[in-house]
Design a protein around this motif. Structure first.
Motif, PDB file in Angstrom:
ATOM      1  N   ALA A 106       0.720  -1.139  -0.033  1.00 18.62           N
ATOM      2  CA  ALA A 106       0.040   0.033  -0.093  1.00 18.62           C
ATOM      3  C   ALA A 106       0.781   1.357   0.182  1.00 18.62           C
ATOM      4  O   ALA A 106       0.484   2.114  -0.732  1.00 18.62           O
ATOM      5  CB  ALA A 106      -0.822  -0.117   1.275  1.00 18.62           C
ATOM      6  N   SER A 118      -1.453   9.597   0.338  1.00 22.89           N
ATOM      7  CA  SER A 118      -2.571   8.552   0.463  1.00 22.89           C
ATOM      8  C   SER A 118      -2.129   6.940   0.655  1.00 22.89           C
ATOM      9  O   SER A 118      -2.751   6.276   1.380  1.00 22.89           O
ATOM     10  CB  SER A 118      -3.461   8.594  -0.898  1.00 22.89           C
ATOM     11  OG  SER A 118      -2.608   8.177  -1.893  1.00 22.89           O
ATOM     12  N   ALA A 134      -3.100   4.413   3.613  1.00 21.70           N
ATOM     13  CA  ALA A 134      -3.497   3.015   3.390  1.00 21.70           C
ATOM     14  C   ALA A 134      -2.783   2.275   4.175  1.00 21.70           C
ATOM     15  O   ALA A 134      -3.454   1.344   4.782  1.00 21.70           O
ATOM     16  CB  ALA A 134      -3.760   2.884   1.822  1.00 21.70           C
ATOM     17  N   ASP A 148     -12.447   4.803   4.052  1.00 17.17           N
ATOM     18  CA  ASP A 148     -12.125   3.563   3.369  1.00 17.17           C
ATOM     19  C   ASP A 148     -13.521   2.552   3.303  1.00 17.17           C
ATOM     20  O   ASP A 148     -13.767   2.349   4.541  1.00 17.17           O
ATOM     21  CB  ASP A 148     -11.149   2.982   3.810  1.00 17.17           C
ATOM     22  CG  ASP A 148     -10.724   1.502   3.274  1.00 17.17           C
ATOM     23  OD1 ASP A 148     -10.114   1.534   2.057  1.00 17.17           O
ATOM     24  OD2 ASP A 148     -10.998   0.353   3.910  1.00 17.17           O
TER      25      ASP A 148
END
Length: 452
Positions: free
Chosen positions: A37, A195, A199, A420
């Motif tokens: 991620a 981002s 994540a 999310d």
């Protein structure tokens, strides 16, 4: 207060328990997902999550050293905000660990079933019975098993860091210095930007779950203040060396874009690194380490669920079986009830009932957020009261500023989870369980008050 349990745990038990509690199967199998991620910048995700856990543990350690209780954060929530807060926090934690017990045993049984060529339910049943018997005997048995489980895991991590470091610098036969090609050459240190780091944070935020068991166990140690103090102080370097060190080695040696969550020991980043050292039998070795980690967690969860149930029953003022200990100082009834529901959780994992298991596991996903938030709020409320009662063996740094920082980080993490889709389901499922427990807590509280 110290509950009417024995003091069979020694300082070495709690210290090693603290060292090993953050080393679970999630570290060996789940690190690849965080790296995928965020890339090498997952180090920042782990550092931020680790910083939050260090703050929470320091606050929990402050309260546990001043007022040891097998109910730990549930007891402190009750002291700070009343019976319903303690009821909800305690039963939420119990429910979480029972569900995790089922998942851990299901994972371990799958490996063991493959080893011995039998259906997974057979090793699951054997392991359930064995660990129940260990915990039923006396608390020192639990302490000894966790001590040696943790010692093995710590040794494995240290060995991995040594081998990985030698590989990084090209000091093993057939190896060459790796440089920074994997670390900065595949799109940079943070290939997916902020981002990606966010994540990664969602993936790794709960990797440290389990270390709170040290404060539950402290109530059964000979010197709770000393034991908690040592365990809490070890959190800082444990996270720094074990987690950040392992991730640094992995991201230097392996391309981040070829990693993901491991479905087997062969896919574990730890296995892939050790294979670079041309070590034979690495896959089998890592399978054994993963199973050991799962069984260690399962053993600790039997202990923690039984003590939490016992503490909840004791605080309700009941004198039934759940609030009693046997001649060995073990809350036998509470332990057997927890083991029974552990069996139920394993059965649910095998049945994989559509909807039900997904909801229950989702509810577990964000429960630590709620428990950590209550812990922080309790410390903010209780600090002055605890200080007035006497010197604090463990003190939260820069109170109240870092306590508020921890609370702000928890709020930020919750907001991040809500952005999310899969994490949002976890937050909402946890919220549903919290609301249900609150209703039950209020109703039972009124009945208890009316019965007086």
């Amino acid at each position: 207060m110290v509950d009417s349990l024995t003091d069979g745990l020694k300082v070495r038990h709690l210290t090693m328990m603290g060292l090993g509690s953050a080393i679970g199967a999630g570290l060996f199998l789940g690190t690849g997902a965080g790296i995928a991620a965020a890339g090498p910048a997952v180090l920042l995700s782990y550092a931020l999550a680790g910083f939050l856990v260090i703050l929470v543990m320091r606050m929990l350690g402050e309260m546990a050293a001043a007022s040891p209780s097998s109910g730990s954060f549930s007891t402190y929530a009750e002291m700070a905000f009343g019976r319903t807060a303690g009821f909800v926090t305690g039963w939420l934690y119990w429910f979480t660990l029972v569900m995790v017990m089922g998942a851990e045993m299901t994972g371990a049984a799958a490996f063991m079933g493959a080893w011995f060529g039998v259906d997974p339910w057979i090793p699951a049943l054997v392991a359930m019975v064995v660990f129940a018997a260990i915990n039923l005997a006396k608390v020192s048995n639990f302490g000894e098993f966790e001590f040696w489980f943790a010692a093995i895991k710590v040794t494995v991590i240290i060995g991995f860091l040594v081998v990985g470091t030698l590989l990084v610098f090209g000091l093993l036969p057939g190896s060459a210095p790796v440089g920074a090609a994997n670390f900065t050459g595949l799109g940079g240190f943070a290939p997916n930007g902020v981002s990606g780091i966010a994540a990664g944070l969602l993936v790794v935020a709960f990797a440290f779950g389990g270390i709170e068991i040290v404060t539950i166990a402290a109530a059964e140690s000979k010197d709770p203040a000393l034991s908690v103090g040592r365990a809490v102080r070890s959190v800082v370097w444990r996270i720094s060396v074990f987690y950040l060190g392992s991730i640094l080695v992995i991201t230097l040696l392996l391309p981040w874009n070829r990693l993901d969550e491991a479905q087997s020991a062969a896919e574990s980043p730890f296995t892939l690194v050790l294979q670079q050292a041309n070590l034979s039998g690495v896959v089998g070795f890592m399978e054994a380490v993963i199973v050991l980690s799962l069984l260690s967690a399962f053993n600790a969860q039997i202990y923690a669920t039984s003590r939490m149930m016992y503490s909840l029953a004791l605080r309700e003022g009941r004198r039934g079986p759940l609030a009693r200990v046997d001649a060995s100082g073990v809350p036998r009834a509470a332990l057997l009830v927890s083991v029974f529901f552990g069996f139920v959780a394993v059965l649910l994992n095998y049945l994989d009932l559509d909807g039900l298991l997904t909801f229950l596991l989702n509810a577990v996903g964000a429960s630590l957020l709620a428990i950590w938030a209550v812990t922080v709020a309790s410390q903010l409320r209780l600090r002055r009261r605890l200080e007035a009662a006497g010197p604090l063996p463990v003190r939260m740094w820069a109170f109240p500023y870092l306590s508020w920082v921890a609370l702000a980080l928890l709020v930020g993490l919750t907001v991040l989870m809500l952005t999310d889709a899969s994490s949002r389901r976890q937050v909402l499922a946890t919220l549903a369980v919290v609301v249900l427990l609150t209703v039950v807590g209020l109703v039972t509280g009124r009945r208890r008050a009316a019965a007086r």
